[in-house]
Motif scaffolding. Structure first.
Motif, mmCIF file in Angstrom:
data_model
loop_
_atom_site.group_PDB
_atom_site.id
_atom_site.type_symbol
_atom_site.label_atom_id
_atom_site.label_comp_id
_atom_site.label_asym_id
_atom_site.label_seq_id
_atom_site.Cartn_x
_atom_site.Cartn_y
_atom_site.Cartn_z
ATOM 1 N N THR A 183 0.840 -1.208 0.000
ATOM 2 C CA THR A 183 0.000 0.000 0.000
ATOM 3 C C THR A 183 0.873 1.255 0.000
ATOM 4 O O THR A 183 2.068 1.195 0.298
ATOM 5 N N MET A 184 0.252 2.380 -0.304
ATOM 6 C CA MET A 184 0.916 3.694 -0.315
ATOM 7 C C MET A 184 2.195 3.649 -1.141
ATOM 8 O O MET A 184 3.220 4.226 -0.771
ATOM 9 N N PHE A 185 2.105 2.945 -2.257
ATOM 10 C CA PHE A 185 3.258 2.747 -3.131
ATOM 11 C C PHE A 185 3.465 3.983 -4.015
ATOM 12 O O PHE A 185 2.496 4.605 -4.453
ATOM 13 N N THR A 216 -4.386 10.942 -2.226
ATOM 14 C CA THR A 216 -4.976 11.749 -1.146
ATOM 15 C C THR A 216 -6.504 11.635 -1.112
ATOM 16 O O THR A 216 -7.121 11.941 -0.105
ATOM 17 N N LYS A 217 -7.097 11.180 -2.201
ATOM 18 C CA LYS A 217 -8.555 10.991 -2.218
ATOM 19 C C LYS A 217 -8.989 10.000 -1.133
ATOM 20 O O LYS A 217 -10.110 10.072 -0.624
ATOM 21 N N LEU A 218 -8.092 9.080 -0.769
ATOM 22 C CA LEU A 218 -8.434 8.104 0.276
ATOM 23 C C LEU A 218 -8.645 8.799 1.612
ATOM 24 O O LEU A 218 -9.518 8.433 2.388
ATOM 25 N N ARG A 219 -7.828 9.807 1.882
ATOM 26 C CA ARG A 219 -7.997 10.556 3.140
ATOM 27 C C ARG A 219 -9.297 11.345 3.117
ATOM 28 O O ARG A 219 -10.019 11.409 4.104
ATOM 29 N N SER A 237 -7.159 5.313 -6.841
ATOM 30 C CA SER A 237 -7.213 4.318 -5.766
ATOM 31 C C SER A 237 -8.528 3.533 -5.800
ATOM 32 O O SER A 237 -8.553 2.352 -5.444
ATOM 33 N N ALA A 238 -9.613 4.161 -6.252
ATOM 34 C CA ALA A 238 -10.879 3.420 -6.382
ATOM 35 C C ALA A 238 -10.707 2.294 -7.405
ATOM 36 O O ALA A 238 -11.135 1.157 -7.179
ATOM 37 N N MET A 239 -10.051 2.622 -8.517
ATOM 38 C CA MET A 239 -9.800 1.602 -9.568
ATOM 39 C C MET A 239 -8.931 0.486 -9.009
ATOM 40 O O MET A 239 -9.166 -0.691 -9.260
ATOM 41 N N GLN A 240 -7.885 0.880 -8.263
ATOM 42 C CA GLN A 240 -6.959 -0.132 -7.759
ATOM 43 C C GLN A 240 -7.636 -1.034 -6.728
ATOM 44 O O GLN A 240 -7.400 -2.245 -6.708
ATOM 45 N N TYR A 241 -8.473 -0.451 -5.876
ATOM 46 C CA TYR A 241 -9.178 -1.294 -4.904
ATOM 47 C C TYR A 241 -10.202 -2.201 -5.599
ATOM 48 O O TYR A 241 -10.442 -3.320 -5.166
#
Ligand SMILES: Nc1ncnc2c1ncn2[C@@H]1O[C@H](COP(=O)(O)OP(=O)(O)O)[C@@H](O)[C@H]1O
Ligand SMILES: [Mg+2]
Length: 261
Positions: A183-185, A216-219, A237-241
């Motif tokens: 994560t956070m790569f 930063t969208k995750l925060r 990050s939505a795509m990656q999840y």
């Protein structure tokens, strides 16, 4: 019967809660019925779904210590398809009082049995310790997902985690499997690339092929009380999840075919 994924690491800040929330979002938007269980007395997952831990009348502590049925404590989140078994600081009492009971390691597994038929997937968000609550999660889970940052010390912290996993496997849950999630790569960071290559060499298919990059969208999503899939649907990050949710599902389906064959 629901498939149970435990998200564990004794390190704080490696994205356990973010991963629990985002995976739940990704599965729910594909029509899966998801239960997320907050095992952290800090109640970050509870907060991340828009509930205030202090205002919870009943929590996981009641389920584990007072035998309150899980179905009476579960709340429907604002996101369709996601239910929450909430936590607040009372969950801390579990660490102190549960171990005096015989076979306490199975209390979570037994407590969830009644609600498992209502869900396709259960996600357990662990506190940052290798303690009683993490033991309960590992005893209950089919799969342990171990988020790690691409930092030397985070990768190093996998060792005690894997040792604990092995102990639980030997004593309580022989079929438990694990996957490590980077994560956070940051792709442009050379040290990150080196650590990724080392993890690949060491763990092979034990490392998820999907990598979650910093975003930063995750925060912002956590502050909004929504999974990133629902907060900013098209963000990286939505795509990656979503990709991770698919990768894990493909693995689960392969496993269940192998077991019935
Ligand atoms: N991929 C990411 N990019 C940027 N920030 C992230 C990412 N994943 C998590 N975070 C942030 O890092 C912090 C710690 O994440 P969290 O999920 O609470 O970790 P843990 O549950 O392991 O303690 C939070 O502020 C979260 O929003
Ligand atoms: Mg957390």
């Amino acid at each position: 019967m629901a498939y149970v994924v435990g998200i564990c690491s004794q390190k704080g800040g490696v994205a356990k809660t973010t991963t629990a929330l985002s995976l739940a979002g990704a599965w729910a938007e594909r029509g899966q019925r998801v239960l997320v269980v907050d095992l952290d007395p800090q109640g970050n997952l509870t907060l991340g779904l828009g509930f205030h831990p202090k205002q919870m009348h009943h929590t996981l502590a009641d389920v584990l210590l007072n035998a309150t049925p899980a179905s009476e404590v579960v709340l429907a989140a604002s996101v369709s398809g996601i239910d929450l078994l909430p936590a607040n600081k009372n969950v801390h009492l579990v660490e102190r009082y549960l171990p005096s009971r015989p076979h306490y390691q199975f209390v979570l597994k037994q407590a969830l049995e009644g609600v498992l038929p209502d869900y396709d997937i259960v996600v357990l968000d662990c506190p940052p310790s290798l303690s009683v609550l993490t033991t309960l999660a590992l005893v209950t889970a089919h799969l342990a997902l171990l988020p790690t940052q691409a930092e030397y010390f985070s990768a190093y912290a996998l060792k005690p985690m894997l040792q604990m996993l092995q102990r639980v496997r030997e004593r309580y849950n022989a079929t438990l499997v694990y996957r490590i999630l980077l994560t956070m790569f940051r792709r442009r960071n050379r040290a990150h690339r080196i650590i990724r290559a080392r993890l690949e060499a060491t763990f092979g298919t034990g490392l998820c092929r999907t990598v979650i990059e910093t975003d930063t969208k995750l925060r912002e999503a956590a502050i909004a009380g929504l999974p990133v899939t629902h907060f900013a649907s098209k963000t990286r990050s939505a795509m990656q999840y979503r990709q991770l949710a698919q990768e894990l599902m493909a693995y689960v389906q392969k496993e269940s075919i192998a077991q019935t064959a």
